[in-house]
Scaffold this active site. Structure first.
Site, PDB file in Angstrom:
ATOM      1  N   TYR A 487      26.939  19.067 -18.531  1.00 22.49           N
ATOM      2  CA  TYR A 487      27.160  18.940 -19.667  1.00 22.49           C
ATOM      3  C   TYR A 487      26.559  20.586 -21.163  1.00 22.49           C
ATOM      4  O   TYR A 487      26.958  20.661 -21.632  1.00 22.49           O
ATOM      5  CB  TYR A 487      27.581  17.724 -20.411  1.00 22.49           C
ATOM      6  CG  TYR A 487      27.757  17.512 -21.684  1.00 22.49           C
ATOM      7  CD1 TYR A 487      28.888  17.064 -22.110  1.00 22.49           C
ATOM      8  CD2 TYR A 487      26.728  17.790 -23.849  1.00 22.49           C
ATOM      9  CE1 TYR A 487      29.591  17.031 -23.461  1.00 22.49           C
ATOM     10  CE2 TYR A 487      27.272  17.300 -24.168  1.00 22.49           C
ATOM     11  CZ  TYR A 487      28.113  17.034 -24.264  1.00 22.49           C
ATOM     12  OH  TYR A 487      28.862  15.921 -25.695  1.00 22.49           O
ATOM     13  N   SER A 567      34.706  17.503 -21.800  1.00 21.90           N
ATOM     14  CA  SER A 567      34.363  18.165 -23.788  1.00 21.90           C
ATOM     15  C   SER A 567      33.751  19.044 -23.871  1.00 21.90           C
ATOM     16  O   SER A 567      33.583  20.287 -23.898  1.00 21.90           O
ATOM     17  CB  SER A 567      33.419  17.048 -24.025  1.00 21.90           C
ATOM     18  OG  SER A 567      33.354  16.753 -25.401  1.00 21.90           O
ATOM     19  N   ASP A 650      44.138  12.453 -27.078  1.00 22.20           N
ATOM     20  CA  ASP A 650      42.702  12.786 -27.279  1.00 22.20           C
ATOM     21  C   ASP A 650      42.448  13.630 -29.078  1.00 22.20           C
ATOM     22  O   ASP A 650      42.866  13.994 -29.006  1.00 22.20           O
ATOM     23  CB  ASP A 650      42.197  13.885 -26.606  1.00 22.20           C
ATOM     24  CG  ASP A 650      41.142  14.209 -26.059  1.00 22.20           C
ATOM     25  OD1 ASP A 650      40.193  13.496 -27.707  1.00 22.20           O
ATOM     26  OD2 ASP A 650      40.744  15.055 -25.892  1.00 22.20           O
ATOM     27  N   HIS A 685      40.477  11.622 -25.240  1.00 20.78           N
ATOM     28  CA  HIS A 685      39.237  11.897 -24.602  1.00 20.78           C
ATOM     29  C   HIS A 685      38.669  11.000 -23.163  1.00 20.78           C
ATOM     30  O   HIS A 685      37.851  11.680 -22.819  1.00 20.78           O
ATOM     31  CB  HIS A 685      38.122  11.638 -25.622  1.00 20.78           C
ATOM     32  CG  HIS A 685      36.879  12.909 -25.616  1.00 20.78           C
ATOM     33  ND1 HIS A 685      38.032  14.618 -25.220  1.00 20.78           N
ATOM     34  CD2 HIS A 685      36.006  13.194 -25.729  1.00 20.78           C
ATOM     35  CE1 HIS A 685      36.762  14.954 -25.379  1.00 20.78           C
ATOM     36  NE2 HIS A 685      35.446  14.060 -25.983  1.00 20.78           N
TER      37      HIS A 685
END
Length: 716
Positions: A487, A567, A650, A685
């Site tokens: 991430y 993301s 999203d 999302h």
């Protein structure tokens, strides 16, 4: 993107899946035929550079633009046609469904005599909210979202019982959108009250002391047809009296001179005070405004100003407010503000900064519980309110503890624990006695001891020491196919948690690795700062070094490494694949931010300039242009097999990012491996996605990435 903020019942089938490490015998040999995507002629000059954006038209809302809708249908058809050529996708889906079929509990909250918690019996699309009347009482279903929509895509989101436990305030999420509808329920009768609040987003829900009303934050109603793309501006805090129409709600706090501010709300457990915590973006830098609810005028008082530091309320005793803050402490500490002081009270340190990062603080009963991250693993301890340490809370293993909430005067707290091989168990802790009991634990039909989780460290490009978790079955051979997850942003720490999908990957014989990249919050503010803005390249360097480490150490091998991120992690995968396409055999950039020059123009994108920088500022533009996935695809170089995933609803990272990126991949000369996009319908999302859609998505991903890494399932 971040806020503005399970034990498997294994049903072993006769045809259990095993894995071979050889290349597949039955390969999809024909090249993929992609839909024809029209190229536009959009070229814009930014700071002297001409920027082509040939797929700008794919930014349009799929619900409103027929051409985009047609493109989505054609891309999904191409992807599903390809998936049918992969071996044992159906077997993976069947096994995934078996692994997902286990009981799951959420961490309870006590209000009055009731214990409120969510529960999923196994394959329910949405968890059911229940209440237990007394600790030894029977569970009673209050809200079952599975009846709300035929496709299971309408979900229960936030929920908050009143202080006496008689009313329940909750929000509804439809089709994955960030927009919420807030409603009320009578707990005793289960009757739905007529109250309904709309256009709520990024808001807490906070009751007043006597359950007569609540506070919330909302945006103005968006322009018709633009709810899923319009920039979110002018957040406002309101008070709603139970039994009245939303049009009668009282405006409590607004900042029209600063329309980009976001406002969170919470009330103290005694109901005396309202706190409004305001932020400018995703950085944990807040102003805190206090309202004395005993004052009929409810005059706002600025408790903390300046947007300089993190301030998270741990609880209050009378006029003394305990906060977790990084003021003069990049790894955070606990301070007290006495609101009886005039003006802005001076912080008094109670628990100083430690070696590990303080990530949670809660007053429960007459003590505090502090949770720390020690090399990305949860450690928790009890403290007296004067800062004296009582002792540690013993957690079962290396993993993630969450919860630890409660109220002053009530010495009972609940927390969850899980790791990559241990499904979530809920524990009850008495903070007065230190006694811990199991509140809810699903039955195990497999032995976690069959799996191992190691924490290792590697050196990044600049010599920085970076931790990485490596999880696998103990029988997994060296050089196995590996899935690397990352991430690296927004001060978010990635810790070991259980996932039935990950367990499936490990059961198949694969390695699952999680790198704790810079940009996250694992080591406090300095670690975050080292991976954002002009330092963002460090995140990509860390991830690439993690992949090189897995191969050089013999944990995996060349041609057997897959990459995955969601993301901001989707951006990570897009950027690192561009920079080192040779490193990966397969990749999944999910719901990613792929156009770094236009991210700030849609919905919540403007908040992200804290981590990414502002595309309208030349210095930031130069950094963003250098790694933007959409703008840096390298023609003439062989790329790994890529499956982009996104969803049509999203409105956090709008799907246009993934649409444009996938179209650019498919038009570039980057080798013969497939470069596909999977677009979920009636999903967003990630939050609120129904179980059946999650299982289908992971079955596709594991079949796709398993095939291209050589992790090939075969029936036995």
């Amino acid at each position: 993107m971040p806020r503005l903020g399970s034990t498997a019942r294994f049903l072993f089938a006769a045809t259990a899946l095993m894995m071979t490490m050889n290349a597949p015998a039955a390969a999809p040999t024909d090249p993929v035929t992609y839909p024809q995507t029209p190229r536009g002629d959009v070229v814009e000059t930014q700071f002297g550079e001409e920027i082509a954006d040939p797929y700008r038209w794919l930014e349009n809302d799929v619900r409103a633009d027929k051409a985009v809708e047609t493109w989505v249908e054609a891309e999904n058809k191409a992807t599903q046609t390809y998936m049918k050529t992969l071996p044992v996708r159906a077997d993976i889906a069947a096994r995934m469904k078996q692994l997902w079929n286990f009981e799951r509990y959420g961490v309870p909250r006590k209000r009055g005599d009731g214990y409120f918690f969510v529960h999923n019996s196994g394959l329910q699309n949405q968890a059911v909210l229940k209440v237990r009347d007394g600790l030894a009482g029977k569970d009673r279903a209050l809200i079952d979202p599975n009846d709300w929509a035929k496709d299971g895509a309408t979900a229960l989101d936030a929920w908050e019982p009143s202080n006496d436990g008689k009313l329940l305030l909750y929000s509804v999420q439809d089709g994955g959108t960030d927009w919420r509808i807030v409603r009320l329920l009578d707990v005793a009768t289960g009757k739905l009250l007529p109250d309904e609040i709309r256009w709520v987003k990024f808001s807490g829900l906070a009751w007043d002391s006597d359950g007569k009303g609540f506070f919330y934050a909302r945006f103005p109603e968006p322009k018709k047809g633009n709810a899923f793309q319009q920039l979110n501006l002018n957040h406002q805090v309101y008070y709603h009296a139970v039994g009245t129409d939303q049009s009668a709600d009282k405006l409590i706090y607004a900042t029209p001179d600063r329309p980009k501010l976001n406002h969170g709300v919470e009330t103290t457990s005694d109901g005396r005070y309202l706190l409004v915590t305001s932020s400018q973006g995703t950085d944990e830098r807040y102003e805190v405004t206090l309202f004395d609810l005993a004052d009929p005028k409810m005059k706002p008082r600025k408790l903390v100003g300046g947007f300089n530091n993190d301030w998270a309320l741990a609880g209050s005793i009378g006029t003394k407010f305990y906060f977790r803050t990084n003021l003069k402490s990049p790894r955070s500490r606990v301070v007290v503000l006495d609101v009886a002081e005039r003006g802005r009270p001076k912080p008094v340190e109670i628990v100083p900064q430690q070696i590990d990062t303080l990530v949670g603080a809660h007053i429960v009963g007459s003590r505090m519980i502090l949770a720390y991250l020690g090399d990305a693993k949860t450690e928790a301890s009890l403290y007296e309110l004067d800062g004296r340490r009582v002792g540690p809370i013993e957690l079962p293993d290396i993993g993630t503890g969450a919860g630890f909430g409660g109220r002053a005067g009530d010495p009972e707290t609940f927390y969850s624990f899980s790791n990559f091989a241990t499904p979530t168990t809920i524990y009850r802790l008495n903070t007065s006695t230190g006694k811990t009991d199991v509140f809810a634990a699903p039955k195990l039909a497999f032995d976690p001891k069959d799996y191992e989780v190691d924490q290792k460290f590697f050196d990044s490009k600049d010599g920085t020491r970076v931790p990485i978790f490596v999880a696998r079955k103990k029988t997994t051979a060296p050089g196995a196919p590996a899935l690397l997850y990352g991430y690296g942003g927004f001060n978010i720490s990635v810790t070991p948690v259980f996932s039935a999908a990950v367990l499936n990957w490990m059961e198949m014989g694969g390695v699952y690795a999680v790198a704790n990249l810079r940009g996250g919050g694992e080591y406090g503010a300095a670690w975050h700062d080292a991976g954002r803005l002009a330092q963002k390249q460090n995140v990509f360097d860390d991830f690439i070094a993690a992949g090189d480490y897995l191969i050089s150490s013999g944990i995996s091998a060349k041609g057997k490494l897959a990459a995955m991120g969601r993301s901001n992690g989707g951006l990570l995968i897009g950027a690192t694949v561009n920079q080192r396409p040779d490193l990966f055999a397969a990749a999944n950039p999910a719901v990613g931010v792929m156009d770094m020059l236009r991210f700030d123009r849609f919905t919540a994108g403007r908040y992200w300039v804290d981590d990414y920088g502002d595309p309208g500022v030349e210095a930031d533009f130069r950094v963003l242009r250098a790694y933007s996935p959409y703008h840096n695809i390298k023609a003439g170089v062989d790329y790994p097999a890529i499956m982009v995933t996104t969803a049509d609803t999203d409105d956090r990272v709008v799907p246009g990012h993934s649409f444009k990126y996938a179209a650019a991949l498919q038009s570039a000369q980057i080798g013969s491996k497939p470069h596909l996009i999977r677009i979920e319908t009636r999903a967003g999302h990630g939050s609120g996605k129904p179980t059946d859609k999650i299982i289908d998505e992971y079955a596709d991903l594991w079949a796709f990435m398993g095939y291209w890494t050589g992790l090939v399932p075969a029936k036995r």
